[in-house]
Scaffold this motif. Structure first.
Motif, PDB file in Angstrom:
ATOM      1  N   GLU A 118     -62.465 -92.369 -15.518  1.00 19.84           N
ATOM      2  CA  GLU A 118     -61.688 -93.379 -14.786  1.00 19.84           C
ATOM      3  C   GLU A 118     -61.740 -93.119 -13.295  1.00 19.84           C
ATOM      4  OE1 GLU A 118     -57.922 -92.571 -17.293  1.00 19.84           O
ATOM      5  OE2 GLU A 118     -57.751 -94.675 -16.686  1.00 19.84           O
ATOM      6  N   ASP A 178     -60.641 -95.504  -9.627  1.00 26.31           N
ATOM      7  CA  ASP A 178     -60.304 -96.755  -8.912  1.00 26.31           C
ATOM      8  C   ASP A 178     -60.125 -97.939  -9.860  1.00 26.31           C
ATOM      9  OD1 ASP A 178     -60.606 -95.242  -6.583  1.00 26.31           O
ATOM     10  OD2 ASP A 178     -62.720 -95.779  -6.393  1.00 26.31           O
ATOM     11  N   GLY A 179     -59.488 -97.696 -10.983  1.00 21.41           N
ATOM     12  CA  GLY A 179     -59.183 -98.789 -11.912  1.00 21.41           C
ATOM     13  C   GLY A 179     -60.325 -99.166 -12.841  1.00 21.41           C
ATOM     14  N   GLU A 180     -61.480 -98.518 -12.709  1.00 21.87           N
ATOM     15  CA  GLU A 180     -62.592 -98.804 -13.616  1.00 21.87           C
ATOM     16  C   GLU A 180     -62.725 -97.664 -14.623  1.00 21.87           C
ATOM     17  OE1 GLU A 180     -65.173-101.192 -10.244  1.00 21.87           O
ATOM     18  OE2 GLU A 180     -66.243 -99.894 -11.652  1.00 21.87           O
TER      19      GLU A 180
END
Ligand code: ZN
Length: 278
Positions: free
Chosen positions: A200, A202-204
């Motif tokens: 994971e 930065d939100g990805e």
């Protein structure tokens, strides 16, 4: 190939390959399913090409290697030897690896961990699930018949290969944050300490499956695999991580996917399908 997950980069570092016929690996599959899997096979021999290597994950100050391939010498029918050159081709020196994370401790994942009795990555912290260490490095571990015929245990067994790392291993167990942005998900079955890994940044997110499955079609069709430690647990783990991948639309790859490629698993109401990321 290169996959980016937020500010994290994931490069494929190929060490080598092994090949088996689909009929040998997956006798449980229907003829129709196995014919579909043959699209991934060597066109001349009809064998499934199972790539062997590492994922190089870089973020912040970390240079992380997931698994260490076969090593400098063949292990039975597992042919490796390229990992060092593949790292150098990426401009990565051995001393730059900060962490080695083992998905599990089979011989084709620990080959370059040490060489000549020394840690091969001199500055790395080596990490694995404590359950696999306790299982494979124990003097009581009885080497199963398939390992005896497919390796030279006096060189390749985990308790030999990893002995020089005994005082520098860092363990986790089951569901755990291994490093910031890298979370182990308990998927025991293939071995006692097999895990999936959620990456994971930065939100990805992306999902590494180690040897929970050995081919795309094993994942899609939920096929059994001949050398699971606990077949029932392994198949339950496969279904769990497959659901996670489908529901959260996560890019997935596994250590022996042909070319170690990435893709998405989808479900169209009838069956699971593979959508490759090129
Ligand atoms: Zn393997």
């Amino acid at each position: 190939m290169l996959l980016t997950v937020g500010s994290m980069t994931i490069d494929t570092i190929v060490d080598g390959e092994t090949r088996r016929t689909i009929d040998f690996l997956y006798p449980a599959g229907t003829a129709e399913e196995r014919a579909e899997a043959e699209t991934f096979s060597d066109r001349i021999t009809g064998e499934l090409v199972m790539t062997i290597g590492s994922y190089l994950v870089r973020f912040g100050d970390r240079v992380v290697l997931f698994d260490t391939g076969v090593g400098s010498q063949p292990v039975g029918t597992y042919i490796g030897g390229a990992l060092r050159s593949a790292l150098l081709a990426q401009g990565v020196a051995l001393a730059e690896i900060t962490d080695v994370i083992f998905t599990h401790l089979h011989a084709d994942h620990i080959g370059w961990a040490t060489q000549n009795g020394q840690p091969f990555f001199p500055n790395a912290t080596y990490r694995c699930d404590r359950r696999d260490w306790n299982h494979f490095v124990s003097p009581e571990y009885e080497i199963p018949a398939w390992e005896i015929v497919s390796s030279t245990p006096e060189h390749d067994a985990a308790r030999v290969r990893l002995a020089p790392l005994a005082d520098r291993m860092v363990f986790w167990e089951g569901d755990a944050e291994v490093l910031p942005g890298i979370t182990a998900i308990d998927a025991a079955g293939h071995t006692p300490g097999t895990d999936a890994f959620l990456l994971e940044s930065d939100g990805e997110r992306a999902l590494l499956l180690g040897d929970i499955v050995h081919s795309v079609h094993e994942l899609l069709f939920g096929w059994d695999f001949p050398v699971h430690y606990d077949h029932e647990a392994a198949l339950a783990a496969l279904r769990r991580v497959r659901s996670l991948a489908v529901e959260q639309h996560l890019p997935v790859s596994a250590a022996h996917f042909t070319g170690m490629g990435w893709g998405y698993v989808t479900h169209d109401g009838d069956r699971f399908r593979w959508q490759s990321i090129h």
